[in-house]
Design a protein around this motif. Structure first.
Motif, short mmCIF file in Angstrom:
data_model
loop_
_atom_site.label_atom_id
_atom_site.label_comp_id
_atom_site.label_asym_id
_atom_site.label_seq_id
_atom_site.Cartn_x
_atom_site.Cartn_y
_atom_site.Cartn_z
N THR A 216 0.31 3.99 -2.88
CA THR A 216 -0.15 5.36 -2.57
C THR A 216 0.81 6.38 -3.17
N ALA A 217 2.11 6.14 -3.03
CA ALA A 217 3.09 7.08 -3.58
C ALA A 217 2.92 7.17 -5.10
N LEU B 168 0.80 -1.24 0.00
CA LEU B 168 0.00 0.00 0.00
C LEU B 168 0.83 1.28 0.00
N GLU B 169 1.98 1.24 0.67
CA GLU B 169 2.81 2.45 0.73
C GLU B 169 3.30 2.82 -0.67
N ARG B 170 3.79 1.80 -1.38
CA ARG B 170 4.30 2.04 -2.74
C ARG B 170 3.17 2.46 -3.67
#
Ligand code: OAD
Length: 241
Positions: free
Chosen positions: A167-168, A163-165
Motif C-alpha cells: 500500500t505504501a 499489504l502494508e508495504r
C-alpha cells in the motif's frame, strides 16, 4: 508516458506472466481451476476437512514447477533487468506462488499470495524451504514439531502478505504496471484504483485479453507478456538514458 529516471515503479504480476513458462493460469482454458473446486483445495476449511487432498493439490503444482522444462521467460528477465538498471525503486508484487521472478534475478519482490517452495509450521508460523512433497517436509526447524507443515500459500479467506508495504509503495509510485492478471481477485484487483486515486501516477495494463478492471488503466496493451514486457522495459530505459 513520461517518468523521471528516479521515478518509483510498482509492477503487479499474475499468472499470465508465467503462462509462457509452462505454468497454467487459473482461469483460462485448461486453467488450474478447471477440474478443481476452489473451496475443496484453496481454503483453510478445505485443509481442516481434508489435508491430504489439499497437500496433493500443492504437491502436484510443486512438482510441475520444478520440472526441467519450466524456466523464467523473457518477461521475467526483462523485469529483473529493469530492477537492476533503473535508478529509482522498482517493486515487483506478484500474486504467483512460483519462483520464476527470483530465478530471473528479481530481488525487490513481494509474494502476496505466498510461495509454493516453502512450508509453514501450523504450530509456530516459521517458514522454511520445501522442494519435495509436503509429507516429507520434516520437523519444523524452529519448534521441532512434526506433521504440522502446510504450504506457505495464501488461501481464500486469508489475508495476503506484505499489504502494508504494498500500500505504501502504491501511494508513492509514479508508474504502476499490471501484467497478466484477470482483475478478479482482491485486493490485487483494486491496486490500480488505489494508484489512480493519487493522481500523479501513470498506469499500464499488459494482458493477452484484458481484465475485469481494464477500464481503470490509463494505457492498455494487449498481447503476450514475453513480447510486451521487454518492449516496455526497453522504452523506459531508453527514455531515461
Ligand atoms: P488468472 O488465471 O485469473 O488470469 C490470468 C490472466 O493472464 C488473464 O487475464 C489472461 O488474459 C492473461 N494471460 C494469459 N496468458 C498470457 C500471456 N502469455 N501474456 C499476457 N497475459 C496473459 O490469474 P491471476 O489473475 O493471476 O489466488 O489470478 C489471481 C489469483 O486467483 C491467483 O493468485 C490465485 C487465483 O485464485 C490464490 O490462489 C489466492
Amino acid at each position: 508516458m513520461c517518468i523521471a529516471r528516479t521515478g518509483r515503479i510498482v509492477v503487479l504480476t499474475g499468472a499470465g506472466i508465467s503462462a509462457e513458462s509452462g505454468i497454467p493460469t487459473f482461469r483460462g482454458r485448461d486453467g488450474l481451476w478447471e477440474g478443481w473446486r476452489l473451496e475443496e483445495v484453496a481454503t483453510p476449511q478445505a485443509f481442516a476437512r481434508d489435508p491430504e487432498l489439499v497437500q496433493r493439490f500443492y504437491d502436484m503444482q510443486r512438482r510441475a514447477l520444478l520440472a526441467p522444462s519450466v524456466a523464467p521467460n523473457a518477461a521475467h528477465h526483462a523485469l529483473a533487468r529493469l530492477q537492476r538498471a533503473w535508478a529509482g525503486e522498482v517493486l515487483v508484487v506478484t500474486q504467483n506462488i512460483d519462483d520464476l521472478h527470483e530465478r530471473a534475478g528479481s530481488r525487490n519482490l513481494i509474494h502476496m499470495h505466498g510461495e509454493l517452495l516453502k512450508a509453514r509450521c501450523l504450530a509456530c508460523a516459521t517458514t522454511w524451504p520445501c522442494r519435495d512433497d509436503m509429507v516429507r517436509a520434516g520437523a519444523c526447524p524452529a519448534c521441532g514439531v512434526t506433521g504440522q507443515a502446510r504450504p506457505h500459500v495464501v488461501w481464500f479467506g486469508e489475508i495476503p502478505l506484505g499489504l502494508e508495504r504494498i500500500t505504501a509503495a502504491l501511494h508513492r509510485c509514479e508508474l504502476f504496471v499490471a501484467i497478466g492478471t484477470s482483475g478478479l481477485v482482491y485486493p490485487a484487483a483494486g491496486f490500480v484504483t488505489e494508484v489512480a486515486g493519487t493522481a500523479h501516477a501513470h498506469t499500464i495494463e499488459i494482458d493477452l485479453e484484458g481484465s475485469a478492471v481494464s477500464a481503470a488503466f490509463v494505457e492498455r496493451r494487449r498481447g503476450r507478456a514475453s513480447e510486451l514486457v521487454p518492449r516496455l522495459v526497453e522504452e523506459l530505459l531508453t527514455a531515461a538514458s
